[in-house]
Write a protein that holds these residues in place. Sequence first.
Motif, PDB file in Angstrom:
ATOM      1  N   LYS A  60      36.567  45.236  33.550  1.00  0.00           N
ATOM      2  CA  LYS A  60      35.211  45.049  34.062  1.00  0.00           C
ATOM      3  C   LYS A  60      35.038  45.779  35.397  1.00  0.00           C
ATOM      4  CE  LYS A  60      33.733  40.830  31.778  1.00  0.00           C
ATOM      5  NZ  LYS A  60      32.543  41.415  31.166  1.00  0.00           N
ATOM      6  N   LEU A  61      36.004  45.644  36.261  1.00  0.00           N
ATOM      7  CA  LEU A  61      35.949  46.312  37.559  1.00  0.00           C
ATOM      8  C   LEU A  61      35.911  47.836  37.389  1.00  0.00           C
ATOM      9  CD1 LEU A  61      35.967  45.691  40.587  1.00  0.00           C
ATOM     10  CD2 LEU A  61      38.452  45.860  40.529  1.00  0.00           C
ATOM     11  N   GLN A  62      36.729  48.334  36.494  1.00  0.00           N
ATOM     12  CA  GLN A  62      36.792  49.774  36.239  1.00  0.00           C
ATOM     13  C   GLN A  62      35.449  50.327  35.759  1.00  0.00           C
ATOM     14  OE1 GLN A  62      39.851  50.890  33.459  1.00  0.00           O
ATOM     15  NE2 GLN A  62      39.240  53.018  33.407  1.00  0.00           N
ATOM     16  N   TYR A  63      34.727  49.535  34.985  1.00  0.00           N
ATOM     17  CA  TYR A  63      33.463  50.000  34.411  1.00  0.00           C
ATOM     18  C   TYR A  63      32.231  49.485  35.170  1.00  0.00           C
ATOM     19  CZ  TYR A  63      36.273  51.992  30.782  1.00  0.00           C
ATOM     20  OH  TYR A  63      37.197  52.753  30.113  1.00  0.00           O
TER      21      TYR A  63
END
Length: 83
Positions: A60-63
């Motif tokens: 989630k953080l990456q996207y």
Amino acid sequence: MDERHILERISALVEEEQALREKAPSSSPDYEHSPEHARLKRIEEDLDQCWDLLRQRRAKLQYGENPDEAEPRPVKQVENYES
């Protein structure tokens, strides 16, 4: 649960798992029905859920999504993953 708490939980579970494995007489015929065996199975499930939650948060953080929206998935779902 934030990443730090998840990693702390994983560490605690791994320590408990190692301690139980050191004590557990897995060669005993009744081992599979012992409380220690049941606890080990639950620890393995909890670890799988923690690792899954950590992967969800990081994805989630990456996207660009909110990692706090990640939630633990049911054991059956996590346990039935295929590589």
